[in-house]
Motif scaffolding. Sequence first.
Motif, PDB file in Angstrom:
ATOM      1  N   ALA A 202      -3.762  -5.115  12.542  1.00 46.34           N
ATOM      2  CA  ALA A 202      -2.283  -5.393  12.172  1.00 46.34           C
ATOM      3  C   ALA A 202      -1.600  -4.033  12.136  1.00 46.34           C
ATOM      4  O   ALA A 202      -2.067  -3.231  11.417  1.00 46.34           O
ATOM      5  N   MET A 203      -0.613  -3.723  12.901  1.00 41.84           N
ATOM      6  CA  MET A 203       0.172  -2.315  13.030  1.00 41.84           C
ATOM      7  C   MET A 203       1.468  -2.862  11.917  1.00 41.84           C
ATOM      8  O   MET A 203       2.165  -3.722  12.268  1.00 41.84           O
ATOM      9  N   LEU A 204       1.844  -2.052  11.160  1.00 35.55           N
ATOM     10  CA  LEU A 204       3.164  -2.084  10.511  1.00 35.55           C
ATOM     11  C   LEU A 204       4.102  -0.861  10.720  1.00 35.55           C
ATOM     12  O   LEU A 204       3.587   0.419  10.376  1.00 35.55           O
ATOM     13  N   ASP A 205       5.036  -1.012  11.112  1.00 33.66           N
ATOM     14  CA  ASP A 205       6.000   0.165  11.370  1.00 33.66           C
ATOM     15  C   ASP A 205       6.781   0.286  10.086  1.00 33.66           C
ATOM     16  O   ASP A 205       7.846  -0.492   9.832  1.00 33.66           O
ATOM     17  N   VAL A 206       6.583   1.437   9.252  1.00 34.48           N
ATOM     18  CA  VAL A 206       7.256   1.895   8.304  1.00 34.48           C
ATOM     19  C   VAL A 206       8.288   2.959   8.477  1.00 34.48           C
ATOM     20  O   VAL A 206       8.919   3.578   7.555  1.00 34.48           O
ATOM     21  N   ALA A 207       8.375   3.397   9.933  1.00 28.46           N
ATOM     22  CA  ALA A 207       9.287   4.558  10.216  1.00 28.46           C
ATOM     23  C   ALA A 207      10.587   3.719  10.413  1.00 28.46           C
ATOM     24  O   ALA A 207      11.465   4.575  10.086  1.00 28.46           O
ATOM     25  N   ARG A 208      10.948   2.928  11.142  1.00 28.95           N
ATOM     26  CA  ARG A 208      12.330   2.273  11.275  1.00 28.95           C
ATOM     27  C   ARG A 208      12.888   1.904  10.458  1.00 28.95           C
ATOM     28  O   ARG A 208      14.258   2.186  10.055  1.00 28.95           O
ATOM     29  N   ASP A 221      -2.812  -7.741   1.685  1.00 26.47           N
ATOM     30  CA  ASP A 221      -3.349  -8.940   0.913  1.00 26.47           C
ATOM     31  C   ASP A 221      -3.283 -10.293   1.772  1.00 26.47           C
ATOM     32  O   ASP A 221      -4.314 -10.804   1.953  1.00 26.47           O
ATOM     33  N   ALA A 222      -2.209 -10.266   2.453  1.00 26.54           N
ATOM     34  CA  ALA A 222      -1.925 -11.341   3.399  1.00 26.54           C
ATOM     35  C   ALA A 222      -2.884 -11.349   4.610  1.00 26.54           C
ATOM     36  O   ALA A 222      -3.346 -12.465   4.987  1.00 26.54           O
ATOM     37  N   ILE A 223      -2.891 -10.257   5.343  1.00 22.83           N
ATOM     38  CA  ILE A 223      -3.765 -10.013   6.238  1.00 22.83           C
ATOM     39  C   ILE A 223      -5.213 -10.157   6.252  1.00 22.83           C
ATOM     40  O   ILE A 223      -6.157 -10.583   6.939  1.00 22.83           O
ATOM     41  N   ALA A 224      -5.649  -9.862   4.637  1.00 28.36           N
ATOM     42  CA  ALA A 224      -7.060  -9.906   4.416  1.00 28.36           C
ATOM     43  C   ALA A 224      -7.720 -11.340   4.420  1.00 28.36           C
ATOM     44  O   ALA A 224      -8.882 -11.632   4.862  1.00 28.36           O
ATOM     45  N   LEU A 225      -6.647 -12.077   4.097  1.00 26.73           N
ATOM     46  CA  LEU A 225      -6.999 -13.663   4.183  1.00 26.73           C
ATOM     47  C   LEU A 225      -7.584 -14.053   5.427  1.00 26.73           C
ATOM     48  O   LEU A 225      -8.617 -14.901   5.639  1.00 26.73           O
ATOM     49  N   VAL A 277      -4.431   3.148   0.712  1.00 26.37           N
ATOM     50  CA  VAL A 277      -5.718   3.222   1.222  1.00 26.37           C
ATOM     51  C   VAL A 277      -6.861   2.676   0.298  1.00 26.37           C
ATOM     52  O   VAL A 277      -7.606   1.954   0.795  1.00 26.37           O
ATOM     53  N   GLU A 278      -6.688   2.938  -0.930  1.00 27.88           N
ATOM     54  CA  GLU A 278      -7.701   2.396  -1.984  1.00 27.88           C
ATOM     55  C   GLU A 278      -7.575   0.741  -2.081  1.00 27.88           C
ATOM     56  O   GLU A 278      -8.501  -0.045  -2.314  1.00 27.88           O
ATOM     57  N   HIS A 279      -6.414   0.330  -1.816  1.00 27.16           N
ATOM     58  CA  HIS A 279      -6.160  -1.215  -2.076  1.00 27.16           C
ATOM     59  C   HIS A 279      -6.857  -1.822  -0.795  1.00 27.16           C
ATOM     60  O   HIS A 279      -7.403  -2.700  -0.811  1.00 27.16           O
ATOM     61  N   ALA A 280      -6.365  -1.222   0.358  1.00 29.67           N
ATOM     62  CA  ALA A 280      -6.909  -1.568   1.716  1.00 29.67           C
ATOM     63  C   ALA A 280      -8.637  -1.495   1.601  1.00 29.67           C
ATOM     64  O   ALA A 280      -9.150  -2.656   1.969  1.00 29.67           O
ATOM     65  N   ALA A 281      -9.034  -0.521   1.101  1.00 32.38           N
ATOM     66  CA  ALA A 281     -10.617  -0.388   1.204  1.00 32.38           C
ATOM     67  C   ALA A 281     -11.333  -1.478   0.323  1.00 32.38           C
ATOM     68  O   ALA A 281     -12.527  -1.913   0.553  1.00 32.38           O
ATOM     69  N   ALA A 282     -10.706  -1.696  -0.937  1.00 34.99           N
ATOM     70  CA  ALA A 282     -11.463  -2.771  -1.569  1.00 34.99           C
ATOM     71  C   ALA A 282     -11.310  -4.158  -0.978  1.00 34.99           C
ATOM     72  O   ALA A 282     -12.243  -5.027  -1.408  1.00 34.99           O
ATOM     73  N   ARG A 283     -10.568  -4.243   0.077  1.00 33.50           N
ATOM     74  CA  ARG A 283     -10.739  -5.406   0.875  1.00 33.50           C
ATOM     75  C   ARG A 283     -11.149  -5.194   2.319  1.00 33.50           C
ATOM     76  O   ARG A 283     -11.089  -5.978   3.296  1.00 33.50           O
ATOM     77  N   PHE A 284     -11.992  -4.175   2.274  1.00 30.92           N
ATOM     78  CA  PHE A 284     -12.641  -3.696   3.534  1.00 30.92           C
ATOM     79  C   PHE A 284     -11.650  -3.655   4.929  1.00 30.92           C
ATOM     80  O   PHE A 284     -12.111  -4.243   5.844  1.00 30.92           O
ATOM     81  N   ILE A 520      -3.833 -13.762  16.703  1.00 33.18           N
ATOM     82  CA  ILE A 520      -4.300 -12.546  17.192  1.00 33.18           C
ATOM     83  C   ILE A 520      -5.648 -12.177  16.122  1.00 33.18           C
ATOM     84  O   ILE A 520      -6.838 -12.004  16.692  1.00 33.18           O
ATOM     85  N   ALA A 521      -5.720 -12.822  15.010  1.00 33.38           N
ATOM     86  CA  ALA A 521      -6.848 -12.764  14.053  1.00 33.38           C
ATOM     87  C   ALA A 521      -8.085 -13.720  14.486  1.00 33.38           C
ATOM     88  O   ALA A 521      -9.154 -13.110  14.706  1.00 33.38           O
ATOM     89  N   GLU A 522      -7.741 -14.845  15.055  1.00 34.33           N
ATOM     90  CA  GLU A 522      -8.714 -15.857  15.769  1.00 34.33           C
ATOM     91  C   GLU A 522      -9.287 -15.015  17.032  1.00 34.33           C
ATOM     92  O   GLU A 522     -10.394 -15.219  17.448  1.00 34.33           O
TER      93      GLU A 522
END
Length: 564
Positions: A202-208, A221-225, A277-284, A520-522
Amino acid sequence: MRRRTRTTRARLMAAATGLLVAASALAGCTGPDQNGDAVPGIIPAPTAFELREADEPFRLTPDSRIIADGPGAADVAALLAETLRAGSGYELPVVEGGAGEAADLVLAVRETTAEGADAAAAGLDAGAAFGGPDAEAYTLELGGSGARIDAAAPAGLFRGTRSLLQLLPAELSGSAGAAPADGFAAPAASVDDRPRFTYRGAMLDVARHFLPVEEVLRYLDAIALLKLNVLHLHLTDDQGWRLQIDAWPALTEVGGETSVGGERGGFYTKDDYRRIVEHAAARFITVVPEIDLPGHTNAALSAYPELNCDGVAPAPYQGIEVGFSSLCASPERAEATDRFLADVTREVAELTPGPWLHLGGDESLATTPEDYRDLLARITAAGASTGKTVIGWHEMGASRELPRGTIGQYWSFVEAEDEAVPLTMSFVEQGGQVILSPADAAYLDMKYVDDPQTALGRTLGQDWAKGPTTLDEAYAWEPADIVPGLGEADILGVEAPIWTETMRTIDEVEFMAFPRITAIAEIGWSPAGERDHENFFARVASLATRWDASGTVYYPVRGVPWAD
């Protein structure tokens, strides 16, 4: 980008249509999937699933424990316990090793082969690639004698817990209420599962529009599910530079102060980025940072005059047009440009334990083809010198001097435009692979068909990619059928980008992303083959109460049998 030119659940629903978020899951199981078995609400659909209706269900009770067995299992168990405690109010102690009893959940990492040992080693380093599908494979057994997840690596164990959560009652994804007298039941079932593709992003645009750290963590958390395993952060663009770079402090001091429409600016300090990065890594989940170059650089050019060919910094930009900015290819600016590239890529790579560094390469319309290729050579060499594998949008394939193994990200349409095909295949010819993000199916910022307004009276999204995108269209495409000559082995994976020109908050991002991101996940996880749209829509509906419980915003698109 890739554009040509350019609340809460109920409160964000369409005021014009009066639609409401579904409040409860479908009762019972859905219809048969492509393998002939019922899949009660699991997205993405597992490789193999057997529902044993005659057997006793598994019950989570006040006596339940979570037993962690094997390297890395305890961390996965702790995350699962955190979720289930919040939803049940049970103590749910985590116990190291031992035999499980009827009410227990056993999470076991089993290194049974040399390949499994390699997968486990890769999976223990959650910030790096997970060792491919072997490291994310798992089995899940549920029944009256207990619950058990086995995997060769912690990453697979974690993916199995996401299926377990979808089989348990939805209220366990929220805050504890009154627990049922006989506990929380999950049907007796067997799951044997593994992903189709290594990369599911999942790509998240935090620049605009800038999103604070806590909002990014919520999206993780939402995409990890959904078993997505990559968060691609689009950190820089014309409207904003969002990551602290010590060697070039004005990138955030000046370039971080703007956004589309004059909304709030902002940036991540290095400690902020490490938290993500750490929060993401804990959710692989691997974080892939994107520094978009050589175009989409007005925020950097406005911060440093020496990066401009004329030595004059342009004004900050708050619009949504593309293609007007570029780093300078002139020999007179070579020292400053190359120092900028070396410093930025080095500092970003030092913050990023994952293997990939995205360097953009798209919509560089302000350069000549010759200057563009020259800049690409310098940009990709700087990225590769950090030890990372470079990713670039498919335009980067115009260079025939890419570092070997560079990954291309395709953003054309399901029916590929002629010019996109050779550019995309260029990556494969140079030893790389491709990530597929067809804009008319996978771009989550495309409008919904009925163009709903939020309760704030705002209409979100764009329609340049052949018009609005339905959930059906998001689910209908096959990655191996898009680019002629691109085989299964050439595909690293798929990704669902969301661009935030029209979105200011995480509520609005989620409103546009969910439920379409489930498709897209499926596509990225489940086996190739004919897709059962009716079955998929029923499983999407079953997620609604889970999203309600967890606070994830979504739009109840037409065609899905949302519960009343």
